[in-house]
Design an enzyme around this catalytic site. Structure first.
Site, mmCIF file in Angstrom:
data_model
loop_
_atom_site.group_PDB
_atom_site.id
_atom_site.type_symbol
_atom_site.label_atom_id
_atom_site.label_comp_id
_atom_site.label_asym_id
_atom_site.label_seq_id
_atom_site.Cartn_x
_atom_site.Cartn_y
_atom_site.Cartn_z
ATOM 1 N N LYS A 63 0.860 -1.188 0.000
ATOM 2 C CA LYS A 63 0.000 0.000 0.000
ATOM 3 C C LYS A 63 0.897 1.239 0.000
ATOM 4 O O LYS A 63 1.956 1.254 0.642
ATOM 5 C CB LYS A 63 -0.878 -0.039 1.255
ATOM 6 C CG LYS A 63 -1.898 1.072 1.391
ATOM 7 C CD LYS A 63 -2.764 0.850 2.649
ATOM 8 C CE LYS A 63 -3.831 1.909 2.841
ATOM 9 N NZ LYS A 63 -4.664 1.658 4.056
ATOM 10 N N SER A 87 -9.721 1.707 3.114
ATOM 11 C CA SER A 87 -8.884 2.514 2.257
ATOM 12 C C SER A 87 -7.880 1.701 1.445
ATOM 13 O O SER A 87 -7.369 2.209 0.434
ATOM 14 C CB SER A 87 -8.126 3.527 3.121
ATOM 15 O OG SER A 87 -7.228 2.885 4.001
ATOM 16 N N SER A 107 -9.736 -0.794 7.268
ATOM 17 C CA SER A 107 -9.170 -0.636 5.919
ATOM 18 C C SER A 107 -8.487 -1.860 5.331
ATOM 19 O O SER A 107 -8.156 -1.850 4.159
ATOM 20 C CB SER A 107 -8.176 0.518 5.906
ATOM 21 O OG SER A 107 -8.884 1.716 5.754
HETATM 22 N N1 GLN Z 1 -12.925 3.870 6.561
HETATM 23 C C1 GLN Z 1 -12.373 4.295 7.812
HETATM 24 C C2 GLN Z 1 -11.960 5.746 7.702
HETATM 25 O O1 GLN Z 1 -12.256 6.341 6.736
HETATM 26 C C3 GLN Z 1 -11.210 3.424 8.193
HETATM 27 C C4 GLN Z 1 -10.000 3.732 7.427
HETATM 28 C C5 GLN Z 1 -8.835 2.909 7.812
HETATM 29 O O2 GLN Z 1 -8.958 1.842 8.430
HETATM 30 N N2 GLN Z 1 -7.663 3.399 7.452
HETATM 31 O O3 GLN Z 1 -11.354 6.301 8.564
#
Ligand code: GLN
Length: 488
Positions: A80, A155, A179
């Site tokens: 990532k 994400s 994420s």
């Molecule tokens: N979707 C969640 C957010 O927008 C979690 C994101 C993540 O785990 N990095 O914060």
């Protein structure tokens, strides 16, 4: 068809010298060439560097290196765009980092390389890991290999999509509120969020430091256990990493689950849950019961407060962590008449709208006068949420839930509605707030269109052995993991 193998299948062939690391790497590069124009999982990849690493592995194999010494011998694994890889771009899918190149390797990169992996590629994500669909990337969205009109989740959308499209054998992402698990569920692959402190965060760009954890995406549970083991363990460079020993998670694998007690939290199987997801999870629970586990209802009474708590704590930490992107220290700079103007122009043009929203929210909840009402209170509720889990784990060995309320949605469907987007993580957020471990694995498909559904298994702090055991036994008793996305 080399790219379709699992890690354990591939390494067995490499160890027998039937296949070289170079061939495995080339198979991934060819697959990227074939399908990434449609998936858009990779922001960039350095084919020359990947092949150079592969050749070095092939020399080691020729000189007698074994799988015991290097369990990921010759396995191409992608990252990532939030994890530092020396000499490669690091953008966090943001414009603000400009042409920044990592000056050093993250600890996970060192560990993967020590285990024999070929580490390559930068995978797309929501900017600074804020989002649930990868639509917040400054470089455009990644698409779901099961249906390219749909989002892959986020994400870490690029991580999940690249594994589902077999462009790499595994990928490494980060999970702050879901994420890893949410995109794994939506792309039909396995994703693990290890216990907080299990994997070093050194070299991971911080979003919310008390919630962030690095973990793998793989094609099956055995591979997830292998990669998690390779990247886990104490690191002097991350003071929150723990000295807890790292077992071989495969040692606990067993085809039956006799003697285990599994909890089904009543607060999770609620209205708002898509009926097909509900049915798939209930069928999975029956299956787990059939494997010999005892399934009981448990209660996690503060579940309703998890999303609200997370959206105070995560932005608060983000607002502090992202202060370093000031136009002076890293990446892009937009000049101004004085340092203040330079700073506000750089941040104004460099950050996308979601990141700005989080910084403003976070700064607000930390400001004097509001700190006690929001941030301090959220920290107290966080403790209640953690205690709910610790209490449940006094009677059960693991907890089973849906990973997401619904399958993958259409590109654009929720991008104008931050609240709807935030609710994609209702089932994954509590795990980060509590610091426990969680895995998502495939447990079925919706009927039409045919989209993957994920099952989440949550374990105690450092309860990875039991979490993997339950996941593996369930996986092996079904055929879901043998289904390939149309782009694989
Ligand atoms: N979707 C969640 C957010 O927008 C979690 C994101 C993540 O785990 N990095 O914060």
């Amino acid at each position: 068809m080399l790219h379709r193998l699992t890690i354990s299948e591939l390494t067995a062939r490499i160890a027998r010298r039937e296949v070289s690391a170079r061939e495995a790497t080339q198979a991934c590069l060819d697959q990227i060439q074939r399908v990434d124009g449609r998936v858009k999982a990779f922001l960039s990849h350095d084919a020359g560097d990947a092949l150079k690493q592969a050749d070095a592995i092939d020399r080691l194999t020729a000189s007698g290196t074994t799988l015991n010494e290097k369990p990921l011998l010759g396995v191409p694994i992608a990252l990532k765009d939030v994890i530092a890889h020396q000499g490669q771009p690091l953008n966090c899918a943001s414009k603000i980092l400009g042409k920044f190149v990592s000056p050093y390797d993250a600890t996970v990169v060192n560990r993967l390389k020590d285990a024999g992996a070929v580490v390559f590629g930068r995978l797309n994500m929501d900017e600074f890991a804020m989002g649930s669909s990868t639509e917040n990337s400054a470089f455009g969205p990644t698409l779901n290999p099961w249906d390219t009109t749909r989002i892959p989740g986020g994400s870490s959308g690029g991580c999940a999509a690249s594994v589902a499209a077999h462009e790499c054998f595994a990928s490494i992402g980060s999970d702050t509120g879901g994420s890893i698990r949410q995109p794994a569920a939506l792309c039909g692959v396995v994703g693990v969020k290890p216990t907080y402190g299990r994997v070093s965060r050194y070299g991971l760009t911080a979003f919310a430091s008390s919630l962030d954890q690095i973990g793998p995406f793989t094609k099956d549970v055995t591979d997830a256990a292998l990669v998690t083991r390779a990247i886990s363990g104490h690191d002097l460079r991350d003071s929150t990493s723990m000295r807890e020993p790292v077992p071989d998670y495969r040692a606990a694998f067993n085809t039956n689950l006799k003697g285990l007690k599994i909890g089904l939290p009543k607060e999770y199987m609620i209205g708002g849950l898509d009926p097909e997801v509900d049915a798939a999870v209930r069928a999975a629970v029956k299956q787990i019961e059939g494997l010999g586990a005892e399934v009981v209802e448990v209660s996690l009474p503060h579940t309703d407060y998890a999303a609200a708590t997370y959206y105070i704590i995560a932005p608060a930490e983000a607002s502090a962590n992202l202060a370093r992107f000031d136009g002076i220290r890293y990446g892009a700079r937009v000049d101004g008449a004085d340092p203040f103007e330079l700073n506000s122009r750089t941040r104004g043009q460099g950050f996308g709208p979601e990141v700005k929203r989080r910084i403003m929210l976070g700064t607000y909840v930390l400001s004097s006068g509001y700190y006690d009402a929001y941030y301090l209170r959220a920290q107290k509720v966080r403790t209640l949420i953690r205690n709910d889990f610790l209490k449940a784990f006094e009677t059960v060995d693991a907890i089973v839930t849906p990973t997401t309320p619904s399958a993958a949605f259409k590109v654009g469907e929720k991008s104008d509605d931050p609240l709807q987007m935030y609710l994609c993580d209702v089932f994954t957020i509590s795990c980060n707030l509590a610091g426990i471990c969680g895995i998502s694995l495939p447990c079925g498909f919706t009927a039409s269109p045919r989209l993957p559904i994920g099952l989440q298994i949550l374990g105690k702090p450092f309860g990875e052995p039991t979490m993997f055991r339950v996941a593996h036994a369930y996986e092996q008793s079904t055929a879901w993991h043998r289904e390939f996305s149309p782009l694989a």
